[in-house]
Motif scaffolding. Structure first.
Motif, short mmCIF file in Angstrom:
data_model
loop_
_atom_site.label_atom_id
_atom_site.label_comp_id
_atom_site.label_asym_id
_atom_site.label_seq_id
_atom_site.Cartn_x
_atom_site.Cartn_y
_atom_site.Cartn_z
N LEU A 18 0.81 -1.22 0.00
CA LEU A 18 0.00 0.00 0.00
C LEU A 18 0.85 1.27 0.00
O LEU A 18 0.32 2.38 0.05
CB LEU A 18 -0.95 0.00 1.20
CG LEU A 18 -2.09 -1.02 1.12
CD1 LEU A 18 -2.84 -1.08 2.44
CD2 LEU A 18 -3.03 -0.67 -0.02
N GLY A 19 2.17 1.12 -0.04
CA GLY A 19 3.05 2.28 -0.18
C GLY A 19 3.66 2.81 1.09
O GLY A 19 4.25 3.90 1.10
N ASN A 20 3.56 2.08 2.19
CA ASN A 20 4.18 2.52 3.44
C ASN A 20 5.66 2.16 3.43
O ASN A 20 6.06 1.13 2.90
CB ASN A 20 3.48 1.86 4.63
CG ASN A 20 2.08 2.38 4.80
OD1 ASN A 20 1.87 3.46 5.31
ND2 ASN A 20 1.11 1.62 4.33
N ASP A 21 6.47 3.02 4.04
CA ASP A 21 7.92 2.82 4.05
C ASP A 21 8.35 1.97 5.24
O ASP A 21 8.06 2.31 6.39
CB ASP A 21 8.64 4.17 4.12
CG ASP A 21 8.50 4.96 2.85
OD1 ASP A 21 8.41 4.34 1.77
OD2 ASP A 21 8.47 6.21 2.92
N LEU A 22 9.04 0.89 4.93
CA LEU A 22 9.62 0.05 5.97
C LEU A 22 10.89 0.74 6.46
O LEU A 22 11.78 1.04 5.67
CB LEU A 22 9.95 -1.34 5.39
CG LEU A 22 10.57 -2.35 6.33
CD1 LEU A 22 9.59 -2.75 7.42
CD2 LEU A 22 11.02 -3.58 5.54
N HIS A 23 10.96 1.00 7.74
CA HIS A 23 12.14 1.67 8.32
C HIS A 23 13.28 0.67 8.48
O HIS A 23 14.39 0.90 8.03
CB HIS A 23 11.77 2.31 9.66
CG HIS A 23 12.85 3.15 10.25
ND1 HIS A 23 13.77 2.65 11.13
CD2 HIS A 23 13.16 4.46 10.06
CE1 HIS A 23 14.59 3.61 11.48
NE2 HIS A 23 14.25 4.73 10.85
N HIS A 24 12.99 -0.46 9.13
CA HIS A 24 13.97 -1.53 9.27
C HIS A 24 13.27 -2.77 9.83
O HIS A 24 12.10 -2.72 10.19
CB HIS A 24 15.14 -1.13 10.18
CG HIS A 24 14.77 -0.92 11.62
ND1 HIS A 24 14.24 0.26 12.09
CD2 HIS A 24 14.85 -1.75 12.69
CE1 HIS A 24 14.01 0.16 13.39
NE2 HIS A 24 14.37 -1.06 13.78
N THR A 25 13.99 -3.87 9.87
CA THR A 25 13.50 -5.08 10.53
C THR A 25 14.48 -5.45 11.63
O THR A 25 15.63 -5.01 11.62
CB THR A 25 13.37 -6.28 9.56
OG1 THR A 25 14.66 -6.63 9.08
CG2 THR A 25 12.44 -5.96 8.41
N MET A 26 13.99 -6.24 12.58
CA MET A 26 14.85 -6.71 13.67
C MET A 26 14.30 -8.03 14.17
O MET A 26 13.16 -8.39 13.87
CB MET A 26 14.90 -5.69 14.80
CG MET A 26 13.58 -5.37 15.44
SD MET A 26 13.75 -4.05 16.65
CE MET A 26 12.05 -3.86 17.14
N ARG A 27 15.12 -8.76 14.88
CA ARG A 27 14.68 -10.02 15.47
C ARG A 27 13.72 -9.73 16.62
O ARG A 27 13.89 -8.78 17.36
CB ARG A 27 15.87 -10.81 16.01
CG ARG A 27 16.73 -11.39 14.94
CD ARG A 27 16.14 -12.71 14.47
NE ARG A 27 16.85 -13.14 13.28
CZ ARG A 27 16.28 -13.75 12.26
NH1 ARG A 27 15.01 -14.01 12.28
NH2 ARG A 27 16.98 -14.10 11.22
#
Length: 72
Positions: free
Chosen positions: A23-32
């Motif tokens: 839907l166009g939202n920005d992923l900032h980062h992923t983490m465990r």
């Protein structure tokens, strides 16, 4: 000099995170996930669009619709 940190929201469900990205939202980062390291946590910028898209996804989800219909 007093720069405000961006507000972030953690999403724990991969399919929800993928829908938000579509839907166009920005992923900032992923983490465990700290409680269960075999899972990822998806971190998004917390803004009005994210909230509106979360509401949209929640309302269109057939499981939620079934639950709401049984409540009446």
């Amino acid at each position: 000099m007093n720069e405000e940190k961006p507000r972030l929201k953690n999403i724990y469900k991969k399919t929800l995170a993928m829908d938000l990205i579509k839907l166009g939202n920005d992923l900032h980062h992923t983490m465990r996930n700290k409680n269960n390291p075999k899972y990822q946590v998806y971190v998004f910028h917390d803004n009005e669009k994210l909230i509106q898209d979360l509401l949209f996804i929640t309302r269109r989800n057939p499981i939620n619709n079934r639950y709401e219909n049984n409540k009446k």
